[in-house]
Write an enzyme that holds these catalytic residues in place. Structure first.
Site, mmCIF file in Angstrom:
data_model
loop_
_atom_site.group_PDB
_atom_site.id
_atom_site.type_symbol
_atom_site.label_atom_id
_atom_site.label_comp_id
_atom_site.label_asym_id
_atom_site.label_seq_id
_atom_site.Cartn_x
_atom_site.Cartn_y
_atom_site.Cartn_z
ATOM 1 N N PHE A 163 0.844 -1.191 0.000
ATOM 2 C CA PHE A 163 0.000 0.000 0.000
ATOM 3 C C PHE A 163 0.884 1.248 0.000
ATOM 4 O O PHE A 163 1.939 1.268 0.645
ATOM 5 C CB PHE A 163 -0.914 -0.011 1.229
ATOM 6 C CG PHE A 163 -2.005 1.012 1.164
ATOM 7 C CD1 PHE A 163 -3.118 0.803 0.367
ATOM 8 C CD2 PHE A 163 -1.907 2.190 1.875
ATOM 9 C CE1 PHE A 163 -4.135 1.747 0.288
ATOM 10 C CE2 PHE A 163 -2.907 3.150 1.804
ATOM 11 C CZ PHE A 163 -4.024 2.923 1.009
ATOM 12 N N ASP A 240 1.421 -5.107 8.575
ATOM 13 C CA ASP A 240 0.284 -4.216 8.377
ATOM 14 C C ASP A 240 -0.960 -5.102 8.338
ATOM 15 O O ASP A 240 -1.115 -5.932 7.444
ATOM 16 C CB ASP A 240 0.452 -3.443 7.063
ATOM 17 C CG ASP A 240 -0.680 -2.465 6.789
ATOM 18 O OD1 ASP A 240 -1.811 -2.717 7.248
ATOM 19 O OD2 ASP A 240 -0.452 -1.466 6.079
ATOM 20 N N TYR A 265 -11.342 1.119 10.637
ATOM 21 C CA TYR A 265 -12.528 1.573 9.895
ATOM 22 C C TYR A 265 -12.956 0.609 8.797
ATOM 23 O O TYR A 265 -13.923 0.857 8.104
ATOM 24 C CB TYR A 265 -12.308 2.962 9.300
ATOM 25 C CG TYR A 265 -11.001 3.148 8.551
ATOM 26 C CD1 TYR A 265 -10.842 2.677 7.264
ATOM 27 C CD2 TYR A 265 -9.941 3.801 9.157
ATOM 28 C CE1 TYR A 265 -9.651 2.844 6.587
ATOM 29 C CE2 TYR A 265 -8.738 3.980 8.496
ATOM 30 C CZ TYR A 265 -8.602 3.498 7.209
ATOM 31 O OH TYR A 265 -7.407 3.665 6.549
ATOM 32 N N LYS A 266 -12.238 -0.510 8.647
ATOM 33 C CA LYS A 266 -12.622 -1.507 7.653
ATOM 34 C C LYS A 266 -13.504 -2.559 8.320
ATOM 35 O O LYS A 266 -14.687 -2.341 8.563
ATOM 36 C CB LYS A 266 -11.381 -2.111 7.002
ATOM 37 C CG LYS A 266 -10.504 -1.096 6.269
ATOM 38 C CD LYS A 266 -9.302 -1.760 5.636
ATOM 39 C CE LYS A 266 -8.310 -0.753 5.074
ATOM 40 N NZ LYS A 266 -8.852 0.042 3.971
ATOM 41 N N ARG A 414 -12.781 -4.524 -6.711
ATOM 42 C CA ARG A 414 -12.696 -5.357 -5.516
ATOM 43 C C ARG A 414 -14.102 -5.588 -4.980
ATOM 44 O O ARG A 414 -14.863 -4.631 -4.779
ATOM 45 C CB ARG A 414 -11.852 -4.693 -4.426
ATOM 46 C CG ARG A 414 -10.392 -4.546 -4.757
ATOM 47 C CD ARG A 414 -9.570 -4.120 -3.552
ATOM 48 N NE ARG A 414 -10.109 -2.944 -2.888
ATOM 49 C CZ ARG A 414 -9.502 -2.314 -1.880
ATOM 50 N NH1 ARG A 414 -8.359 -2.763 -1.413
ATOM 51 N NH2 ARG A 414 -10.043 -1.252 -1.329
#
Length: 443
Positions: A163, A240, A265-266, A414
């Site tokens: 990322f 991560d 927040y996922k 996705r």
């Protein structure tokens, strides 16, 4: 009725192009009047029981205008009770108790909530996880501390396709410290392997920093195996966990992980900008020194002394005043994960992604769509990525129609299937919507 269906969803699927027989074959490929009607057949003909976590679907707030939400791996949906919880916080904890709430509950919240995340989702004993700051800030703190741990180790290993935040921070830390970056370039679908890491680590390696689940393909890295390979070379290992926490069971303590950072927040549904968490194993506390020396990480917060003396426990990773309000929403989601167990969440996640792959094979592969995720559910996280040159425009069309997947440059969609808030019907509906958009060309 097949699992997860109600009359309105049946009508929507018919409008999307499935007749009754096709609908039943797609969602419950057994005799709908027979004794096995509540079952779904997974790839290979293996039956799975009706979704045991189905009741949790009603715990999430409705989104007017959205019929299918397939982006929970980017931003989780809010729980229905969040408005009342926030109102109660403003009315009582903040509005009534005022500054007294710091002594009564807020001072300990970063550590208490960290311990809870560690217990529910990380396989981490208490005193090693803390909630604070953003993902970027926490990655920097840990990466910078690890880089300075041994002056004889001058290299930092990271994946070239990681990322952007991880890569940008690694470049910045290397520039600050004079370290050399060693870039891994693994298979883009199957991700980093033990062999990839073994080929690049050496006595010069200070830190290996990788993502547990690849944000593009969803490839699941072998955390225990890769951690062992880094340790064999004497390096520290940082993970991560942004795309795995809350959907993939893990055992950070048992697997010997040194450092880890994850967002909330996922799959933890903490809301936009909710704070991240950091894990630092007991043996490194008081050994590594994080670079942002704020008053909250001081050994005595209120001494206001002339020089900085760091706390010797996990509080050493804090810097400034914790974002208490932003820590509220994720707590309800942790309740649901604890009730369901992380293993139960993983089982449904694999069922959803297996269904998405099967649906891809049936209706999207014939249209030239590419599968950009591993086929084996054991090697895949909570999302499935598919590719086609028209997917940027297709995504715009789907969003306009209330079907929300996630586009990733250059041509990937996705399908983010957050297990507690996503049904099997939504999964099928999303795949069929992609098919219809491609076949119609109306985008």
């Amino acid at each position: 009725m097949p699992v997860d269906l109600n009359p309105l969803e049946v009508a929507a699927l018919r409008e999307a192009g499935l007749d009754d027989a096709a609908l039943l074959r797609a969602l419950a490929p057994v005799d709908p009047l027979g004794p096995t009607a509540p079952l779904l057949l997974l790839p290979g003909g293996t039956p799975s029981t009706a979704d045991p976590l189905r009741a949790h679907l009603d715990a999430f707030a409705e989104a007017p205008g959205v019929t299918t939400y397939l982006d929970g791996n980017s931003l989780g949906r809010p729980l229905r009770d969040i408005p009342e919880k926030l109102a109660a916080f403003v009315r009582d904890d903040w509005g009534t108790r005022l500054i007294r709430s710091w002594d009564e509950q807020w001072m300990a919240l970063p550590m208490e909530l960290g311990d809870r995340i560690g217990r529910v989702a990380l396989g981490a004993a208490s005193g090693q996880t803390v909630v604070a700051d953003s993902t970027s800030v926490l990655i920097y703190k840990l990466m910078r501390a690890a880089a300075a741990a041994d002056p004889d180790r001058t290299e930092l290993v990271i994946e070239a396709g990681n990322f952007p935040t991880d890569r940008f921070l690694a470049e910045g830390v290397a520039a600050e410290t004079g370290m050399t970056l060693r870039w891994l370039e693994p298979d883009p679908v199957h991700g980093v392997t033990i062999a990839d890491v073994e080929a690049v680590v050496s006595a010069r390696t200070a830190l290996v920093s990788l993502s547990h689940v690849d944000y593009r393909s969803g490839a699941l890295a072998d955390m225990p195996g890769i951690t062992a390979a880094a340790h064999e070379a004497g390096a520290l290992m940082m993970w991560d966990l942004c795309h795995s926490v809350g959907v993939i069971p893990m055992q950070l303590d048992e697997w010997g992980v040194d450092l880890a950072v994850g967002c909330t927040y996922k799959y933890l549904n903490g809301g936009p900008g909710s704070p991240a968490f950091a894990y630092l194993r007991h043996g490194l506390q008081g050994v590594l020194r994080q670079p942002i020396q704020g008053w909250w990480s001081a050994a005595d917060i209120f001494a206001m002394g002339p020089e900085y003396v760091p706390s010797g426990d996990i509080r050493q990773l804090l810097s400034g005043t914790p974002p208490v309000t932003s820590m509220l929403a994720m707590q309800g989601m942790l309740d649901l994960i604890e009730q369901s167990t992380i293993e139960g969440v993983r089982a449904k996640s694999q069922s959803l992604t297996d269904l998405a792959v099967r649906a891809y094979d049936e209706v999207l592969a014939p249209l030239g769509v590419r599968l950009l995720s591993p086929r084996d559910a054991d090697l895949r996280g909570g999302h499935v990525t598919i590719g086609h040159p028209d997917f940027r425009d297709v995504t715009r069309r789907l969003w306009a129609d209330g079907i929300i997947p996630d586009f990733r440059f250059p041509d990937g969609i996705r399908l983010g299937l957050s297990p507690l808030s996503t049904s099997h019907v939504e999964t099928i509906t999303g795949v069929l919507a992609v098919r219809d958009a491609l076949e119609s060309g109306d985008f």
